[in-house]
Design a protein around this motif. Structure first.
Motif, PDB file in Angstrom:
ATOM      1  N   MET A   1       0.837  -1.171   0.000  1.00 50.30           N
ATOM      2  CA  MET A   1       0.000   0.000   0.000  1.00 50.30           C
ATOM      3  C   MET A   1       0.889   1.243   0.000  1.00 50.30           C
ATOM      4  O   MET A   1       1.888   1.294   0.699  1.00 50.30           O
ATOM      5  N   LYS A   2       0.446   2.229  -0.797  1.00 54.95           N
ATOM      6  CA  LYS A   2       1.245   3.453  -0.900  1.00 54.95           C
ATOM      7  C   LYS A   2       0.317   4.650  -1.097  1.00 54.95           C
ATOM      8  O   LYS A   2      -0.865   4.479  -1.406  1.00 54.95           O
ATOM      9  N   ALA A   3       0.865   5.828  -0.905  1.00 47.71           N
ATOM     10  CA  ALA A   3       0.099   7.051  -1.129  1.00 47.71           C
ATOM     11  C   ALA A   3      -0.460   7.047  -2.544  1.00 47.71           C
ATOM     12  O   ALA A   3       0.216   6.657  -3.492  1.00 47.71           O
ATOM     13  N   GLY A   4      -1.719   7.438  -2.668  1.00 41.90           N
ATOM     14  CA  GLY A   4      -2.384   7.468  -3.958  1.00 41.90           C
ATOM     15  C   GLY A   4      -3.248   6.259  -4.225  1.00 41.90           C
ATOM     16  O   GLY A   4      -4.117   6.297  -5.101  1.00 41.90           O
ATOM     17  N   ASP A   5      -3.014   5.158  -3.507  1.00 38.70           N
ATOM     18  CA  ASP A   5      -3.838   3.964  -3.687  1.00 38.70           C
ATOM     19  C   ASP A   5      -5.257   4.232  -3.223  1.00 38.70           C
ATOM     20  O   ASP A   5      -5.499   4.978  -2.281  1.00 38.70           O
ATOM     21  N   LYS A   6      -6.202   3.590  -3.878  1.00 41.32           N
ATOM     22  CA  LYS A   6      -7.611   3.656  -3.495  1.00 41.32           C
ATOM     23  C   LYS A   6      -7.908   2.423  -2.645  1.00 41.32           C
ATOM     24  O   LYS A   6      -7.601   1.302  -3.045  1.00 41.32           O
ATOM     25  N   VAL A   7      -8.473   2.654  -1.444  1.00 45.10           N
ATOM     26  CA  VAL A   7      -8.762   1.554  -0.525  1.00 45.10           C
ATOM     27  C   VAL A   7     -10.184   1.682   0.012  1.00 45.10           C
ATOM     28  O   VAL A   7     -10.780   2.767   0.005  1.00 45.10           O
ATOM     29  N   LYS A   8     -10.721   0.557   0.471  1.00 45.51           N
ATOM     30  CA  LYS A   8     -12.028   0.542   1.115  1.00 45.51           C
ATOM     31  C   LYS A   8     -11.827   0.115   2.565  1.00 45.51           C
ATOM     32  O   LYS A   8     -11.100  -0.851   2.840  1.00 45.51           O
ATOM     33  N   LEU A   9     -12.465   0.818   3.493  1.00 38.97           N
ATOM     34  CA  LEU A   9     -12.424   0.443   4.909  1.00 38.97           C
ATOM     35  C   LEU A   9     -13.370  -0.730   5.106  1.00 38.97           C
ATOM     36  O   LEU A   9     -14.590  -0.601   4.912  1.00 38.97           O
ATOM     37  N   ILE A  10     -12.818  -1.904   5.470  1.00 38.05           N
ATOM     38  CA  ILE A  10     -13.620  -3.124   5.570  1.00 38.05           C
ATOM     39  C   ILE A  10     -13.757  -3.630   7.004  1.00 38.05           C
ATOM     40  O   ILE A  10     -14.412  -4.646   7.231  1.00 38.05           O
TER      41      ILE A  10
END
Length: 81
Positions: free
Chosen positions: A1-10
């Motif tokens: 994971m790095k800055a700029g990645d799109k993530v979902k809080l699960i």
């Protein structure tokens, strides 16, 4: 994971609590299932893995940078691998 990645809080860390002037658990609950852009990845003392910094103010109807959460990677799902 790095800055700029799109993530979902699960998920929500089980030890999170609301304090009188800091509604941390409530904020995480409002963010659960939503997608965010990782603003940065930071190391925190006493945690084995870096945590993702997410600006989440828009969830509360404010500018994104006005509220920030730091999340361990096991509570996030990468959306753009």
């Amino acid at each position: 994971m790095k800055a700029g990645d799109k993530v979902k809080l699960i998920g929500i860390p089980p030890n999170l609590r609301d304090e009188q002037d800091l509604q941390t658990r409530t904020l995480f609950e409002k963010c659960l299932g939503r997608s965010f852009t990782v603003i940065g990845v930071e190391s925190v003392e006493d945690l084995p893995h870096p945590v993702a910094r997410l600006d989440v103010g828009h969830v509360l109807g404010e500018e994104p940078w006005m509220h920030t959460i730091w999340v361990e990677p096991e509570y996030l799902r990468l959306e753009n691998p």
